[in-house]
Design an enzyme around this catalytic site. Sequence first.
Site, PDB file in Angstrom:
ATOM      1  N   HIS A 162       0.816  -1.228   0.000  1.00  0.00           N
ATOM      2  CA  HIS A 162       0.000   0.000   0.000  1.00  0.00           C
ATOM      3  C   HIS A 162       0.841   1.265   0.000  1.00  0.00           C
ATOM      4  O   HIS A 162       0.341   2.342  -0.278  1.00  0.00           O
ATOM      5  CB  HIS A 162      -0.932  -0.004   1.224  1.00  0.00           C
ATOM      6  CG  HIS A 162      -2.021  -1.021   1.107  1.00  0.00           C
ATOM      7  ND1 HIS A 162      -3.331  -0.713   0.815  1.00  0.00           N
ATOM      8  CD2 HIS A 162      -1.982  -2.371   1.210  1.00  0.00           C
ATOM      9  CE1 HIS A 162      -4.051  -1.809   0.755  1.00  0.00           C
ATOM     10  NE2 HIS A 162      -3.255  -2.845   0.999  1.00  0.00           N
ATOM     11  N   ASP A 370       3.470   9.645  -0.609  1.00  0.00           N
ATOM     12  CA  ASP A 370       2.314   8.884  -0.117  1.00  0.00           C
ATOM     13  C   ASP A 370       1.997   7.786  -1.127  1.00  0.00           C
ATOM     14  O   ASP A 370       2.013   8.052  -2.337  1.00  0.00           O
ATOM     15  CB  ASP A 370       1.106   9.833   0.003  1.00  0.00           C
ATOM     16  CG  ASP A 370       0.191   9.464   1.150  1.00  0.00           C
ATOM     17  OD1 ASP A 370       0.129   8.265   1.488  1.00  0.00           O
ATOM     18  OD2 ASP A 370      -0.473  10.352   1.705  1.00  0.00           O
TER      19      ASP A 370
HETATM   20  O1  F6P Z   1      -0.618   3.611   4.691  1.00  0.00           O
HETATM   21  C1  F6P Z   1      -0.166   2.491   5.362  1.00  0.00           C
HETATM   22  C2  F6P Z   1      -0.958   2.192   6.614  1.00  0.00           C
HETATM   23  O2  F6P Z   1      -0.479   1.029   7.212  1.00  0.00           O
HETATM   24  C3  F6P Z   1      -2.443   2.025   6.314  1.00  0.00           C
HETATM   25  O3  F6P Z   1      -2.745   0.755   5.848  1.00  0.00           O
HETATM   26  C4  F6P Z   1      -3.058   2.377   7.631  1.00  0.00           C
HETATM   27  O4  F6P Z   1      -4.369   2.809   7.503  1.00  0.00           O
HETATM   28  C5  F6P Z   1      -2.150   3.476   8.141  1.00  0.00           C
HETATM   29  O5  F6P Z   1      -0.893   3.250   7.550  1.00  0.00           O
HETATM   30  C6  F6P Z   1      -2.135   3.551   9.661  1.00  0.00           C
HETATM   31  O6  F6P Z   1      -1.189   2.732  10.164  1.00  0.00           O
HETATM   32  P1  F6P Z   1      -1.062   2.114  11.623  1.00  0.00           P
HETATM   33  O7  F6P Z   1      -1.510   0.706  11.525  1.00  0.00           O
HETATM   34  O8  F6P Z   1       0.396   2.237  11.923  1.00  0.00           O
HETATM   35  O9  F6P Z   1      -1.913   2.921  12.559  1.00  0.00           O
END
Ligand code: F6P
Length: 470
Positions: A162, A370
């Site tokens: 992602h 991003d």
């Molecule tokens: O963008 C990557 C990501 O892991 C997303 O999948 C997720 O919504 C966001 O970062 C928040 O991450 P964390 O699990 O560290 O709160």
Amino acid sequence: MRQSSLVVVANRLPVDDSVAPDGACEWRRSPGGLVGALHPILQQTPATWVGWTGDAGDAPTLPDVDGVRMHAVALSAEDIRDHYEGFANATLWPLYHDSVEHPTYHRRWWEAYQRVNQRFADAAAETAEPGALVWVQDYHLQLVPGMLRALRPDLLIGFFLHVPFPPPELFMQLPRRAELLLGMLGADLVGFQRVQAAHNFAQLAAKVLKVPATDRRIAVEGRVVRVGAFPVSIDMAEMEALSARPDVAARAVQLRADLGDPQHVILSVDRMDYTKGIEHRLQAFSELIAEGHIKVHDTVMVQVAVPSRERVAQYQILRDRVEREVGRINGEFGRVGEPAIHYLNQSFDRSELAALYRVADIMAVTPLRDGMNLVAKEYVAARVDDTGALLLSEFAGAAAEFQQAYLVNPHDLDGLKLTLLHALDASPADITDRMRSMRAHLRVHDIRAWARSYLTALDRSGALAARLTP
Ligand code: F6P
């Protein structure tokens, strides 16, 4: 153990625990991000989600949530420190985001990364029925495809990243670069957000592993791994319906009144993360006020910075810096009852977020790097009347699809300021043209289209993708 034909493996389970009125613990689907992205697909297929609850300690037994089986993986406090906060978010995260903060390398973190990845792979192997499709998500779990293939060669394995995948100049820094590449290559299909990321990956496979590689196919260990770009999206229909709800519309009117009914509202919604360009944006806004281009009375900025990864040092430092800067700007330019910036360091529920999107004449999404940025897509989905200007960083994955946005290089402060002024002065016709075309794109390229294209590429028999409604 019940087994499923579709298993999603992601660092987090798509649930929040909340306490019901009778004191019982309730598990509910949590909103937004990856969870929001995959939920519509899982509801249509008997599926298991393997992930972590977010707490340290034993893995609880969880009820199904909206028909999806939840399989929790246990992480100890040490695993969280060294895997989640360490290797995932203090090594890979900064490295994959252009090294805008320095990645840190610790051998202890790598050991934790391997150990935790093995635990996720074991859980996936247990819950997948013979010949099942297992879809592994994101940078926390890059070794899982390889580990899973060793355990269960019968499975069809997908991997989707992602976040951005960096160019060789950066990735080559990683002490365990070959193992990470081989881990991902355990999949049958490796998906990225952007074509450039697939290209970087192929180049690295050729350079580090010395295997034949093109941007579409990599030959490794007697197999052919397919590679491609599949830009993730959102459930547009859900956000449109939410935004159109009368209570959300009324809340938006109220919010605008609370902000002093200004001429323009500029909104940013980010996780509190150094990749999001919050400080650059604040500086641009502050200079525009200082130079007299923007009057605080006419133009307010709302900065939502959702708390994130708060135990990681770089995130603590960033929060201090952002809060100092917001304080400085408000102290210098605000008036009683009229702050220049409305700063909110908290999470919002989906309907409050939709109301904020409705209020925002300009949505400023200006990350330094991003993978995609789903907030930009949510804003476009929420603008049901075709108004609203999206100021968007060229370095967000979403920029590849939203060429009609007001595109900016967030490092170029003068360019950022000029483009913001341009968006503030744009004619309603120009704004509507741009928004219409972005909405038309999003309607076709929504979350279901993303899932369908990835799953069709992975499962060439088409059996799974056929189960997804159009
Ligand atoms: O963008 C990557 C990501 O892991 C997303 O999948 C997720 O919504 C966001 O970062 C928040 O991450 P964390 O699990 O560290 O709160």
